[in-house]
Enzyme design. Sequence first.
Site, PDB file in Angstrom:
ATOM      1  N   GLY A   1      -9.386   9.164  10.434  1.00 58.97           N
ATOM      2  CA  GLY A   1      -9.512   8.590   9.094  1.00 58.97           C
ATOM      3  C   GLY A   1      -9.881   7.121   9.146  1.00 58.97           C
TER       4      GLY A   1
ATOM      5  N   SER B   1       0.329   5.205   2.666  1.00 58.59           N
ATOM      6  CA  SER B   1       0.638   4.410   3.849  1.00 58.59           C
ATOM      7  C   SER B   1      -0.634   4.078   4.629  1.00 58.59           C
ATOM      8  CB  SER B   1       1.626   5.166   4.736  1.00 58.59           C
ATOM      9  OG  SER B   1       1.829   4.493   5.944  1.00 58.59           O
TER      10      SER B   1
ATOM     11  N   TYR C   1      -3.742   3.870   3.515  1.00 59.58           N
ATOM     12  CA  TYR C   1      -4.567   2.888   2.815  1.00 59.58           C
ATOM     13  C   TYR C   1      -3.966   1.490   2.897  1.00 59.58           C
ATOM     14  CZ  TYR C   1      -7.275   6.806   1.053  1.00 59.58           C
ATOM     15  OH  TYR C   1      -8.069   7.920   0.964  1.00 59.58           O
TER      16      TYR C   1
END
Length: 154
Positions: free
Chosen positions: A97, A129, A131
């Site tokens: 991610g 969390s 982000y």
Amino acid sequence: MSDDDVDNVIEVARDSWKWTYKDIYSDEFIENWISEKYSKEKLLNEITKSQLNLDLVFLGSFHESKLIGFIELKISSSKAELLRLYLRPEYTHRGVGRILLSEAEELVKKRDVEECILYVHKKNYIATSFYKKNGFQVKDIYGDDLIMIKRYKV
């Protein structure tokens, strides 16, 4: 991403939604959401716009030729909106991610984007969390969503 990836995008989205939102939404809600928001026609249009460098950035992450995650950002003037960032559940907490986000942000910064906004369900603690660790801050609350923002230029 290419047109050939559409079915895999839908599969990743479905797997991610079922894992992420299993305690928030019913299976029926999730299936209806996927059917509505991830139609093949809509995804093909969005991938094409991204390929043509229009107002979308749509990137995928692959492992051994298999799509394991994707990100989509919409660009409007000096702002971007992170629309989607989903991974297959078995690839979470592996840096995938972060890499997708970083690659997408590099592309939008080249287009003079000054900030990125996103909406995330307030009970989606893993995403919230993630982000925050990647520079986003909670700006407001809209219904069940947190509105988060990250500024690239001051």
